[in-house]
Design a protein around this motif. Structure first.
Motif, PDB file in Angstrom:
ATOM      1  N   PHE A 134     -52.679  -0.243  -5.608  1.00 58.47           N
ATOM      2  CA  PHE A 134     -51.480   0.515  -5.281  1.00 58.47           C
ATOM      3  C   PHE A 134     -50.362  -0.024  -6.160  1.00 58.47           C
ATOM      4  CE2 PHE A 134     -54.121   0.484  -1.564  1.00 58.47           C
ATOM      5  CZ  PHE A 134     -54.011   1.769  -1.042  1.00 58.47           C
ATOM      6  N   VAL A 135     -49.861   0.777  -7.081  1.00 56.22           N
ATOM      7  CA  VAL A 135     -48.817   0.324  -7.995  1.00 56.22           C
ATOM      8  C   VAL A 135     -47.562   1.152  -7.755  1.00 56.22           C
ATOM      9  CG1 VAL A 135     -48.174  -0.081 -10.398  1.00 56.22           C
ATOM     10  CG2 VAL A 135     -50.580  -0.267  -9.705  1.00 56.22           C
ATOM     11  N   PRO A 136     -46.501   0.557  -7.196  1.00 53.13           N
ATOM     12  CA  PRO A 136     -45.246   1.291  -7.044  1.00 53.13           C
ATOM     13  C   PRO A 136     -44.682   1.647  -8.419  1.00 53.13           C
ATOM     14  CG  PRO A 136     -45.261  -0.707  -5.711  1.00 53.13           C
ATOM     15  CD  PRO A 136     -46.430  -0.791  -6.630  1.00 53.13           C
ATOM     16  N   VAL A 137     -44.312   2.902  -8.597  1.00 55.81           N
ATOM     17  CA  VAL A 137     -43.784   3.341  -9.891  1.00 55.81           C
ATOM     18  C   VAL A 137     -42.536   2.552 -10.267  1.00 55.81           C
ATOM     19  CG1 VAL A 137     -42.811   5.323 -11.131  1.00 55.81           C
ATOM     20  CG2 VAL A 137     -44.783   5.642  -9.631  1.00 55.81           C
ATOM     21  N   SER A 138     -41.749   2.149  -9.275  1.00 58.25           N
ATOM     22  CA  SER A 138     -40.516   1.412  -9.551  1.00 58.25           C
ATOM     23  C   SER A 138     -40.775   0.055 -10.198  1.00 58.25           C
ATOM     24  CB  SER A 138     -39.723   1.215  -8.258  1.00 58.25           C
ATOM     25  OG  SER A 138     -40.490   0.473  -7.314  1.00 58.25           O
ATOM     26  N   ARG A 139     -41.994  -0.475 -10.061  1.00 59.49           N
ATOM     27  CA  ARG A 139     -42.311  -1.790 -10.632  1.00 59.49           C
ATOM     28  C   ARG A 139     -42.988  -1.698 -12.001  1.00 59.49           C
ATOM     29  NH1 ARG A 139     -44.479  -5.260  -5.404  1.00 59.49           N
ATOM     30  NH2 ARG A 139     -42.626  -4.944  -4.124  1.00 59.49           N
ATOM     31  N   ILE A 140     -43.262  -0.484 -12.451  1.00 57.30           N
ATOM     32  CA  ILE A 140     -43.956  -0.315 -13.729  1.00 57.30           C
ATOM     33  C   ILE A 140     -43.031  -0.701 -14.876  1.00 57.30           C
ATOM     34  CG2 ILE A 140     -44.958   1.375 -15.313  1.00 57.30           C
ATOM     35  CD1 ILE A 140     -45.981   2.902 -12.880  1.00 57.30           C
ATOM     36  N   GLN A 141     -43.550  -1.544 -15.780  1.00 60.72           N
ATOM     37  CA  GLN A 141     -42.795  -1.940 -16.964  1.00 60.72           C
ATOM     38  C   GLN A 141     -43.258  -1.177 -18.195  1.00 60.72           C
ATOM     39  OE1 GLN A 141     -42.966  -6.250 -17.172  1.00 60.72           O
ATOM     40  NE2 GLN A 141     -41.034  -6.363 -16.047  1.00 60.72           N
ATOM     41  N   THR A 142     -44.582  -1.046 -18.367  1.00 58.22           N
ATOM     42  CA  THR A 142     -45.105  -0.283 -19.505  1.00 58.22           C
ATOM     43  C   THR A 142     -46.285   0.566 -19.058  1.00 58.22           C
ATOM     44  OG1 THR A 142     -46.634  -2.044 -20.183  1.00 58.22           O
ATOM     45  CG2 THR A 142     -44.444  -2.045 -21.194  1.00 58.22           C
ATOM     46  N   VAL A 143     -46.440   1.700 -19.723  1.00 63.19           N
ATOM     47  CA  VAL A 143     -47.600   2.577 -19.515  1.00 63.19           C
ATOM     48  C   VAL A 143     -48.201   2.832 -20.886  1.00 63.19           C
ATOM     49  CG1 VAL A 143     -48.434   4.781 -18.635  1.00 63.19           C
ATOM     50  CG2 VAL A 143     -46.476   3.684 -17.539  1.00 63.19           C
ATOM     51  N   ASP A 144     -49.458   2.465 -21.064  1.00 60.89           N
ATOM     52  CA  ASP A 144     -50.131   2.657 -22.347  1.00 60.89           C
ATOM     53  C   ASP A 144     -51.301   3.614 -22.178  1.00 60.89           C
ATOM     54  OD1 ASP A 144     -48.506   0.815 -23.702  1.00 60.89           O
ATOM     55  OD2 ASP A 144     -49.715  -0.849 -22.957  1.00 60.89           O
ATOM     56  N   LYS A 145     -51.475   4.465 -23.179  1.00 66.41           N
ATOM     57  CA  LYS A 145     -52.642   5.348 -23.233  1.00 66.41           C
ATOM     58  C   LYS A 145     -53.497   4.863 -24.396  1.00 66.41           C
ATOM     59  CE  LYS A 145     -52.299   9.439 -25.145  1.00 66.41           C
ATOM     60  NZ  LYS A 145     -50.903   9.479 -25.412  1.00 66.41           N
ATOM     61  N   THR A 146     -54.751   4.489 -24.135  1.00 67.21           N
ATOM     62  CA  THR A 146     -55.614   3.946 -25.184  1.00 67.21           C
ATOM     63  C   THR A 146     -56.892   4.760 -25.303  1.00 67.21           C
ATOM     64  OG1 THR A 146     -56.723   2.400 -23.685  1.00 67.21           O
ATOM     65  CG2 THR A 146     -54.724   1.617 -24.774  1.00 67.21           C
ATOM     66  N   GLN A 147     -57.494   4.695 -26.482  1.00 69.26           N
ATOM     67  CA  GLN A 147     -58.776   5.363 -26.740  1.00 69.26           C
ATOM     68  C   GLN A 147     -59.648   4.470 -27.597  1.00 69.26           C
ATOM     69  OE1 GLN A 147     -57.630   9.186 -28.586  1.00 69.26           O
ATOM     70  NE2 GLN A 147     -58.929  10.136 -27.057  1.00 69.26           N
ATOM     71  N   GLY A 148     -60.840   4.147 -27.092  1.00 64.13           N
ATOM     72  CA  GLY A 148     -61.832   3.484 -27.918  1.00 64.13           C
ATOM     73  C   GLY A 148     -62.539   4.530 -28.772  1.00 64.13           C
ATOM     74  N   GLY A 155     -63.317  12.832 -26.134  1.00 64.99           N
ATOM     75  CA  GLY A 155     -62.076  13.425 -25.660  1.00 64.99           C
ATOM     76  C   GLY A 155     -61.548  12.778 -24.395  1.00 64.99           C
ATOM     77  N   LEU A 156     -61.803  11.466 -24.251  1.00 62.22           N
ATOM     78  CA  LEU A 156     -61.360  10.721 -23.077  1.00 62.22           C
ATOM     79  C   LEU A 156     -60.283   9.709 -23.469  1.00 62.22           C
ATOM     80  CD1 LEU A 156     -64.847   9.943 -21.475  1.00 62.22           C
ATOM     81  CD2 LEU A 156     -63.198  11.655 -20.704  1.00 62.22           C
ATOM     82  N   ALA A 157     -59.602   9.178 -22.470  1.00 60.53           N
ATOM     83  CA  ALA A 157     -58.596   8.140 -22.710  1.00 60.53           C
ATOM     84  C   ALA A 157     -58.464   7.275 -21.466  1.00 60.53           C
ATOM     85  CB  ALA A 157     -57.247   8.755 -23.073  1.00 60.53           C
ATOM     86  N   THR A 158     -57.863   6.112 -21.636  1.00 58.50           N
ATOM     87  CA  THR A 158     -57.599   5.161 -20.548  1.00 58.50           C
ATOM     88  C   THR A 158     -56.101   4.981 -20.414  1.00 58.50           C
ATOM     89  OG1 THR A 158     -59.690   3.987 -20.899  1.00 58.50           O
ATOM     90  CG2 THR A 158     -57.931   2.769 -19.790  1.00 58.50           C
ATOM     91  N   VAL A 159     -55.616   4.988 -19.181  1.00 55.06           N
ATOM     92  CA  VAL A 159     -54.199   4.721 -18.922  1.00 55.06           C
ATOM     93  C   VAL A 159     -54.091   3.314 -18.354  1.00 55.06           C
ATOM     94  CG1 VAL A 159     -52.180   5.357 -17.547  1.00 55.06           C
ATOM     95  CG2 VAL A 159     -53.613   7.142 -18.551  1.00 55.06           C
ATOM     96  N   GLU A 160     -53.304   2.473 -19.028  1.00 60.91           N
ATOM     97  CA  GLU A 160     -53.077   1.088 -18.585  1.00 60.91           C
ATOM     98  C   GLU A 160     -51.654   0.982 -18.049  1.00 60.91           C
ATOM     99  OE1 GLU A 160     -53.897  -1.350 -21.949  1.00 60.91           O
ATOM    100  OE2 GLU A 160     -56.052  -0.964 -21.893  1.00 60.91           O
ATOM    101  N   ILE A 161     -51.539   0.610 -16.790  1.00 57.58           N
ATOM    102  CA  ILE A 161     -50.242   0.497 -16.117  1.00 57.58           C
ATOM    103  C   ILE A 161     -49.960  -0.979 -15.918  1.00 57.58           C
ATOM    104  CG2 ILE A 161     -48.940   1.115 -14.049  1.00 57.58           C
ATOM    105  CD1 ILE A 161     -51.117   3.380 -13.688  1.00 57.58           C
ATOM    106  N   ARG A 162     -48.834  -1.448 -16.468  1.00 52.65           N
ATOM    107  CA  ARG A 162     -48.511  -2.869 -16.373  1.00 52.65           C
ATOM    108  C   ARG A 162     -47.205  -3.073 -15.626  1.00 52.65           C
ATOM    109  NH1 ARG A 162     -50.454  -2.618 -21.776  1.00 52.65           N
ATOM    110  NH2 ARG A 162     -52.461  -3.651 -21.972  1.00 52.65           N
ATOM    111  N   THR A 163     -47.230  -4.056 -14.734  1.00 49.24           N
ATOM    112  CA  THR A 163     -46.031  -4.477 -14.021  1.00 49.24           C
ATOM    113  C   THR A 163     -45.734  -5.918 -14.420  1.00 49.24           C
ATOM    114  OG1 THR A 163     -47.229  -5.342 -12.098  1.00 49.24           O
ATOM    115  CG2 THR A 163     -46.666  -2.995 -12.067  1.00 49.24           C
ATOM    116  N   ALA A 164     -44.651  -6.485 -13.866  1.00 48.80           N
ATOM    117  CA  ALA A 164     -44.321  -7.881 -14.169  1.00 48.80           C
ATOM    118  C   ALA A 164     -45.410  -8.817 -13.673  1.00 48.80           C
ATOM    119  CB  ALA A 164     -42.983  -8.250 -13.536  1.00 48.80           C
TER     120      ALA A 164
END
Length: 199
Positions: A134-148, A155-164
């Motif tokens: 459970f990641v509160p949006v208010s605590r999100i610092q960066t959102v990355d979209k990556t593809q290997g 045609g897929l991707a990964t979303v990486e959600i980072r907080t402090a």
């Protein structure tokens, strides 16, 4: 199987129930943790099958080479019964690894789900052990979209959600590229809005 589904949350917003651990909703009954609403892409099964096939080939091939080396070198420190049965090694590895490589992607697809509900990102992942995030949006610092390489091909991707906090971060794999792009953009927009509202 380890499953932290015995945790309980207020399902209206994904936050811990008011009153701390063991608190009950107004109805007096605890609400079980529900699955997030959205499955990952069906193409994720193909991605995971290809990844597992690669590792199955590495493990079975490695055990075959090890058996050949042991048989050819006649390792003197191994007992005679082990040297006589050394060719069972690749067969045993194949029997253990190949079925797991086939089953695991389908099991992961059944488990992996995600949802953006209100101002909380809710994700479930894993296959033997499961992780609920459970990641509160208010605590999100960066959102990355990556593809290997394989993700890009499918045609897929990964979303990486980072907080402090590392423990508060999350990764959502196996999304269609368009879905991942839209989710990353929406999360970044909402996080910026919430930061602006807080100032």
């Amino acid at each position: 199987m380890s499953d932290r589904a015995d945790e309980h949350r207020d399902v209206t917003n994904g936050a811990p129930a008011a009153g701390g651990a063991g608190a009950r909703p107004p109805g007096g009954d605890r609400v079980p943790l529900r699955a997030p609403a959205n499955p990952v892409s069906r193409k994720a099964v193909t991605l995971w099958l290809l990844e597992q096939a690669f590792w199955a080939v590495v493990l079975v091939g490695g055990s075959f080479l090890l058996a050949r080396w042991a048989d050819g070198g006649r390792w003197s420190w191994l007992p005679g019964w082990a040297l006589d049965g050394v060719w069972w090694l690749p067969a045993v590895v194949a029997v253990l690894v190949v079925p797991a490589a086939i089953v695991e992607p389908f099991w992961r697809y059944a488990v992996h789900r995600w949802e953006l509900s209100g101002d909380v990102v809710y994700a479930r992942s894993g296959w033997i052990s499961r992780e609920w995030a459970f990641v509160p949006v208010s605590r999100i610092q960066t959102v990355d979209k990556t593809q290997g390489t394989l993700e890009r091909t499918l045609g897929l991707a990964t979303v990486e959600i980072r907080t402090a906090s590392h423990a508060g971060s999350s990764t959502i794999q196996g999304l269609d590229y368009e879905v991942a792009a839209a989710l990353a953009e929406e999360l970044a927009r909402r996080a910026e809005e919430l930061r602006d509202d807080a100032t």
